[in-house]
Design a protein around this motif. Structure first.
Motif, short mmCIF file in Angstrom:
data_model
loop_
_atom_site.label_atom_id
_atom_site.label_comp_id
_atom_site.label_asym_id
_atom_site.label_seq_id
_atom_site.Cartn_x
_atom_site.Cartn_y
_atom_site.Cartn_z
N GLU A 1 0.83 -1.20 0.00
CA GLU A 1 0.00 0.00 0.00
C GLU A 1 0.87 1.26 0.00
O GLU A 1 0.54 2.24 -0.67
N ALA A 2 1.96 1.23 0.76
CA ALA A 2 2.87 2.38 0.79
C ALA A 2 3.45 2.63 -0.59
O ALA A 2 3.55 3.77 -1.04
N CYS A 3 3.82 1.55 -1.26
CA CYS A 3 4.37 1.66 -2.61
C CYS A 3 3.35 2.29 -3.56
O CYS A 3 3.68 3.18 -4.33
N ASN A 4 2.10 1.85 -3.47
CA ASN A 4 1.05 2.40 -4.34
C ASN A 4 0.82 3.90 -4.07
O ASN A 4 0.69 4.68 -5.02
N ALA B 1 2.95 6.04 -2.74
CA ALA B 1 4.13 6.78 -3.19
C ALA B 1 4.16 6.90 -4.70
O ALA B 1 4.49 7.96 -5.24
N GLN B 2 3.80 5.83 -5.39
CA GLN B 2 3.80 5.86 -6.84
C GLN B 2 2.77 6.88 -7.37
O GLN B 2 3.04 7.61 -8.31
N ARG B 3 1.59 6.93 -6.74
CA ARG B 3 0.59 7.94 -7.14
C ARG B 3 1.17 9.34 -7.00
O ARG B 3 1.00 10.19 -7.88
N ALA B 4 1.83 9.58 -5.88
CA ALA B 4 2.42 10.91 -5.64
C ALA B 4 3.51 11.21 -6.66
O ALA B 4 3.53 12.28 -7.26
N ILE B 5 4.41 10.27 -6.85
CA ILE B 5 5.55 10.48 -7.76
C ILE B 5 5.08 10.68 -9.19
O ILE B 5 5.52 11.61 -9.87
N LEU B 6 4.17 9.83 -9.65
CA LEU B 6 3.72 9.92 -11.04
C LEU B 6 2.87 11.16 -11.30
O LEU B 6 2.71 11.56 -12.45
N SER B 7 2.38 11.79 -10.24
CA SER B 7 1.63 13.03 -10.43
C SER B 7 2.54 14.14 -10.94
O SER B 7 2.07 15.11 -11.53
#
Length: 135
Positions: free
Chosen positions: A81-84, A86-92
C-alpha cells in the motif's frame, strides 16, 4: 482569538496560518513523527481535495498527502500500500523538491524488502528527479 488566524483582505501572505490547510498540516506532522493516526488524516486530505481522483485544484497538496500516507503505511509494515501511495504521488509530477527525500524514504524501504514493485517505484522516482527543478 481565532479571528486573528483567519486571513483578511490585504493581509494574506505565505507565513499566515491557513485553516484550510490544517488537515494537511496534521497529516504531515503525524507522518513525520511516526504516529499511526497520520493514515486517517492523509486519507481525509486526499478524499477532500481529490474527490473521484480529480487532482486539478490542489495537485501538490494531494501529492504530499499521498507521501504522508505512504510514510505512515511503511510504519505499519504495509509496504504494498505504501508503494502504491508513493507511486501515485511520484507519477503526479507534483511533489515539490523539498519533499523528494520523503518519497525516497519509501523507495528505499520498498527496495530493502525486495518487493516486486521496487523497480517500477525506483524508475518513477528517477523520472521525478529528472524533471526541471527536480534536483
Amino acid at each position: 482569538m481565532s479571528a486573528a488566524l483567519v486571513p483578511h483582505k490585504g493581509t494574506e501572505h505565505h507565513y499566515q496560518y491557513d485553516p484550510g490547510k490544517a488537515l494537511a498540516y496534521t497529516a504531515a506532522t503525524l507522518a513525520w513523527v511516526g504516529d499511526p493516526a497520520a493514515e486517517d488524516y492523509a486519507r481525509q486530505v486526499i478524499a477532500r481535495l481529490a474527490p473521484a481522483g480529480d487532482v486539478e485544484k490542489w495537485p501538490r497538496r494531494v501529492a504530499s498527502a499521498n507521501i504522508d500516507l505512504a510514510l505512515d503505511l511503511l510504519g505499519g509494515d504495509r509496504l504494498d500500500e505504501a508503494c502504491n501511495a508513493a507511486q501515485r504521488a511520484i507519477l503526479s509530477g507534483r511533489i515539490v523538491p523539498s519533499n523528494h527525500w520523503r518519497a525516497l524514504e519509501v523507495v528505499n524501504a520498498v527496495e530493502a524488502r525486495q518487493l516486486p514493485e521496487a523497480t517500477d517505484l525506483r524508475e518513477a522516482y528517477q523520472g521525478l528527479k529528472a524533471l526541471p527543478g527536480g534536483g
